[in-house]
Design an enzyme around this catalytic site. Structure first.
Site, PDB file in Angstrom:
ATOM      1  N   GLU A   1      -1.370  -8.311   4.508  1.00 30.58           N
ATOM      2  CA  GLU A   1      -0.902  -8.734   5.629  1.00 30.58           C
ATOM      3  C   GLU A   1      -1.943  -8.794   6.595  1.00 30.58           C
ATOM      4  O   GLU A   1      -1.600  -9.140   7.825  1.00 30.58           O
ATOM      5  CB  GLU A   1       0.152  -7.740   5.857  1.00 30.58           C
ATOM      6  CG  GLU A   1      -0.230  -6.314   6.478  1.00 30.58           C
ATOM      7  CD  GLU A   1      -0.657  -5.481   5.493  1.00 30.58           C
ATOM      8  OE1 GLU A   1      -0.861  -4.159   5.618  1.00 30.58           O
ATOM      9  OE2 GLU A   1      -1.146  -5.937   4.332  1.00 30.58           O
TER      10      GLU A   1
ATOM     11  N   CYS B   1       0.785  -1.126   0.159  1.00 31.13           N
ATOM     12  CA  CYS B   1      -0.048  -0.069   0.102  1.00 31.13           C
ATOM     13  C   CYS B   1       1.006   1.141  -0.092  1.00 31.13           C
ATOM     14  O   CYS B   1       1.417   1.694  -1.104  1.00 31.13           O
ATOM     15  CB  CYS B   1      -0.940  -0.091   1.153  1.00 31.13           C
ATOM     16  SG  CYS B   1      -2.359   1.105   1.029  1.00 31.13           S
TER      17      CYS B   1
ATOM     18  N   HIS C   1      -3.660  -5.011   0.730  1.00 26.05           N
ATOM     19  CA  HIS C   1      -3.156  -5.436   2.029  1.00 26.05           C
ATOM     20  C   HIS C   1      -3.282  -6.783   2.164  1.00 26.05           C
ATOM     21  O   HIS C   1      -4.086  -7.447   2.913  1.00 26.05           O
ATOM     22  CB  HIS C   1      -3.748  -4.544   3.055  1.00 26.05           C
ATOM     23  CG  HIS C   1      -3.349  -3.098   3.324  1.00 26.05           C
ATOM     24  ND1 HIS C   1      -2.323  -2.670   4.171  1.00 26.05           N
ATOM     25  CD2 HIS C   1      -4.150  -2.179   2.738  1.00 26.05           C
ATOM     26  CE1 HIS C   1      -2.509  -1.352   4.141  1.00 26.05           C
ATOM     27  NE2 HIS C   1      -3.565  -0.891   3.241  1.00 26.05           N
TER      28      HIS C   1
END
Length: 236
Positions: free
Chosen positions: A178, A101, A176
Site C-alpha cells: 500500500e 504487515c 507493504h
C-alpha cells in the site's frame, strides 16, 4: 448509500497509516470505504486505548493495516484482544479480510499461527517469491514475522520470513503493497531514518530506491487487490 453498494472497513492503527493503492483499487472496484484509526495522534506515546470496533458483518471486506507496535505488546493489549475477536467474527461470517504487515500478523495470531521476532529485520525493498499475485519486489518494514496457521496455504516466502498466506477468505501479507515513497518519507521523518541507519542503510538512498519502484508497485498492488477480491474473497 445505495442498495447493493459494497462496503470496505479499513482499520488503521496509528496516524501514519495509509492504505494507498490498495484502498484505491477497492474504490475502483465499487467499494465505499469507511476508515477507523485505533490510536489517535495524541495517544501515540500511550497507545493502550479502549476501542469499540465496528461489527465486521456490516461490511463486505476488511482491510487491516500495519502498526509500529508488536501484536504481543502489553502497551496495546487493550485493543489487540478485541481486534482479534473482530477477525474471528469476520472469519466465522465469511467476511474477507486482507491483513498487511501487522494486519497479517494479527490474522496469523487470530487463527492458530503465531508471531515472533524475525532473525533478520526487513527494511526497504525486498524480493518475495511465490504465486504471481505476491511475487516481486515489495517495500518492507518489520522486525517481527508471522508463522502461518497450520491449515493455511503459504503463497509467498523469502529467506527472512513467510511473506503471504491464504486461509479460507483471509489473505495475510508481511510486506507493504500500500505504500509509496511519500509514505515511507513520513515514516522516515518519524523515526524511521534512525531505524534504517541502524540496519546500515542510507535513508536517502533507500527512499530513492523505493521511489524508482513506485509506478510498478502501484500496478502490482492493484493486481494484488484483484487477487484478493476475485480469488480469496470468493473462496476459490
Amino acid at each position: 448509500m445505495s442498495a447493493g453498494t459494497k462496503r470496505l472497513l479499513v482499520i488503521g492503527h496509528d496516524y501514519l497509516a495509509t492504505s494507498g493503492a490498495i484502498e484505491g483499487r477497492f474504490a475502483e472496484r465499487g467499494y465505499e470505504v469507511e476508515s477507523i484509526r485505533v490510536v489517535p495522534s495524541d495517544r501515540f506515546d500511550d497507545p493502550g486505548v479502549d476501542v469499540d470496533f465496528p461489527d465486521p458483518r456490516d461490511y463486505d471486506a476488511v482491510l487491516v493495516l500495519g502498526a509500529r507496535w508488536g501484536v504481543d505488546g502489553d502497551e496495546v493489549a487493550s485493543w489487540v484482544k478485541p481486534e482479534l475477536e473482530l477477525l474471528h467474527t469476520a472469519d466465522e461470517a465469511e467476511v474477507p479480510v486482507l491483513g498487511i504487515c501487522f494486519g497479517g500478523q494479527m490474522l496469523a495470531q487470530a487463527h492458530g499461527g503465531s508471531v515472533g521476532r524475525s532473525p533478520v529485520p526487513e527494511i526497504g525493498p525486498h524480493v518475495v517469491s511465490g504465486e504471481p499475485a505476491v511475487a516481486g519486489i515489495w517495500t518492507q518494514w518489520h522486525y517481527d514475522r508471522f508463522v502461518p496457521p497450520a491449515d493455511a496455504t503459504v503463497i509467498g516466502v523469502n529467506a527472512a520470513a513467510p511473506q503471504a498466506f491464504v486461509l479460507r477468505r483471509n489473505l495475510a501479507v508481511q510486506f507493504h503493497p500500500e505504500v509509496d515513497a511519500d509514505s515511507v518519507a513520513a515514516w522516515m521523518a518519524d523515526g524511521g531514518a534512525a531505524d534504517a541507519r541502524d540496519q546500515g542503510l542510507d535513508p536517502d538512498v533507500l527512499l530513492d530506491h523505493i521511489r524508482s519502484l513506485d509506478d510498478d508497485i502501484r500496478v502490482r498492488a492493484a493486481a494484488l487487490a484483484d487477487y484478493f477480491l476475485d480469488v480469496v474473497a470468493v473462496g476459490r
